[in-house]
Design an enzyme around this catalytic site. Structure first.
Site, short mmCIF file in Angstrom:
data_model
loop_
_atom_site.label_atom_id
_atom_site.label_comp_id
_atom_site.label_asym_id
_atom_site.label_seq_id
_atom_site.Cartn_x
_atom_site.Cartn_y
_atom_site.Cartn_z
N SER A 122 0.84 -1.19 0.00
CA SER A 122 0.00 0.00 0.00
C SER A 122 0.88 1.24 0.00
O SER A 122 2.02 1.21 0.48
CB SER A 122 -0.89 0.03 1.24
OG SER A 122 -1.54 1.29 1.38
N TYR A 128 -2.08 0.14 10.28
CA TYR A 128 -2.12 -0.43 8.93
C TYR A 128 -0.82 -0.15 8.19
O TYR A 128 -0.26 -1.03 7.52
CB TYR A 128 -3.30 0.17 8.17
CG TYR A 128 -3.44 -0.28 6.74
CD1 TYR A 128 -3.91 -1.55 6.43
CD2 TYR A 128 -3.11 0.58 5.69
CE1 TYR A 128 -4.04 -1.96 5.12
CE2 TYR A 128 -3.25 0.18 4.37
CZ TYR A 128 -3.71 -1.09 4.09
OH TYR A 128 -3.84 -1.50 2.79
#
Length: 381
Positions: free
Chosen positions: A138, A151
């Site tokens: 990501s 995250y």
């Protein structure tokens, strides 16, 4: 110019496993790989979704099988092999709003699962003689984004795993790469705890001002699996509409005040020797008031005398950072010394897990006001 070689752009005769392939990016990846001739197996937690997708792919003439698998379960992971992993979980929250259970769950799903699957799959990947692993990371693992601390930690870990496997397993004819998407329209609502405005502002800073579609991510992942990409290894490729490029803002002119730490406070763990000692020296030398800790009281006393002779403002205390109670006492001590405010945290933990680092950050943020974290370093044993 040589003639076009269709075999370089085909996956016929190749096999692939795509985790989380019934929706979003995973679904698009299955479509791309199967469309180029690969025989694909996918898995998900929901059996009804798997059956529905298998019927759909059969009607398209794709060679796809599927099974139920909860990737957070070690036993269930051991029934799978892996070339592409897209399963992940994400929650948008402020750092102090994450629970340790939230953090542990994300680490288990986003880091432990793909890492363990790679270990399990290695003999099969090696036996193929021409294998490719693609991790779906990501942009949050590349640049800092608000409300994504937990995250982001998991995706940064995935990126580093990808780079290490690229070096370690290349000799086995296994290429490893990572794709780092920005926001993708998967049709799944992200749990945001009311932070949707922050999300919209970030999208507004993206040159291509819209969400990516899943097939705009899967096309790159599929390319990395093709024979045409046979020399691409160890790369982290951003698919972000130009978001990370736009963040590279030129530096302002030099300002001496920017290179002073006068009036600022700092906590440096493990500051009596090695890198920690050097950091205490640098920070105190630039005017910061520093507190450090270590396990050895004699070393602390010796260093404090040394720093006092140099005119540095440094205090110290004994703390074993592997002990939760002592970490909490450390923060209480720092809060008392610095009147409830901390500007800088430098964490050098020897053989310490990400979880311990996360707990320390949460505890420090509870002091109520900190200006910045300049460095977070994890030094291996």
């Amino acid at each position: 110019m040589a003639g076009f070689d269709s075999q370089r752009w085909s996956l016929k005769g190749m096999t692939a496993l795509v985790t989380g392939g019934t929706k979003g990016i995973g679904y698009a990846i299955v479509e791309e790989l199967a469309g180029l001739g690969a025989t694909v197996h996918t898995c998900a937690r929901n059996q009804a979704q798997i059956l529905e997708r298998l019927q759909e792919w059969e009607s398209k003439g794709f060679k796809v099988t599927g099974s139920v698998c909860d990737l957070t379960s070690k036993a269930q992971r051991e029934n799978l092999i892996k070339t592409v992993n897209s399963a992940a979980t994400c929650t948008l929250r402020g750092t102090t709003d994450y629970t340790l259970e939230d953090f542990s769950s994300m680490m288990k799903t986003n880091v432990e699962s793909p890492y363990h699957l790679s270990q399990l799959a290695h003999p099969l990947l090696k036996a193929s003689g021409n294998a490719s692993i693609v991790f779906v990371a990501s942009i949050a693992g590349v640049v800092a984004l608000p409300k994504l601390s937990a995250y982001a930690a998991t995706k940064s870990a995935v990126i580093q795993i990808s780079k290490n496997l690229a070096c370690e397993w290349a000799k086995d004819n296994i290429r490893t790469n990572a794709v780092a998407p920005w926001a993708v329209n998967t049709g799944v609502k992200v749990e945001s705890d009311g932070h949707s405005d922050d999300f919209r502002r970030l999208i507004g800073r993206t040159p291509i001002q819209r969400l990516a579609q899943p097939n705009e991510i899967s096309s790159l992942i599929t390319f990395l699996c093709l024979p045409a990409a046979s020399y691409i290894n160890g790369q982290v490729i951003s698919v972000d509409g130009g978001f990370t490029f736009k963040q590279n803002i030129p530096m302002a002119g030099f300002n001496s005040q920017r290179w002073s730490l006068k009036g600022m406070t700092a906590l440096v763990t493990g500051g009596t020797k090695g890198i920690g000692y050097a950091i205490v020296e640098e920070l105190a030398g630039l005017g910061a008031t520093v507190h450090t800790c270590a396990r050895n009281e004699a070393q602390i006393v010796e260093r404090l005398q040394e720093w006092e002779d140099k005119g540095f403002k440094v205090t110290g205390s004994v703390c074993d950072l592997t002990c939760k109670a002592q970490r909490e006492n450390l923060i209480k001590t720092v809060s008392c010394i610095f009147n409830g405010k901390l500007n800088i945290l430098v964490s050098l933990f020897i053989a310490l897990t990400f979880l311990f680092l996360y707990v320390l950050c949460v505890k420090i943020s509870e002091l109520g006001q900190w200006c910045t974290i300049d460095h977070i370093n994890i030094v291996p044993a």
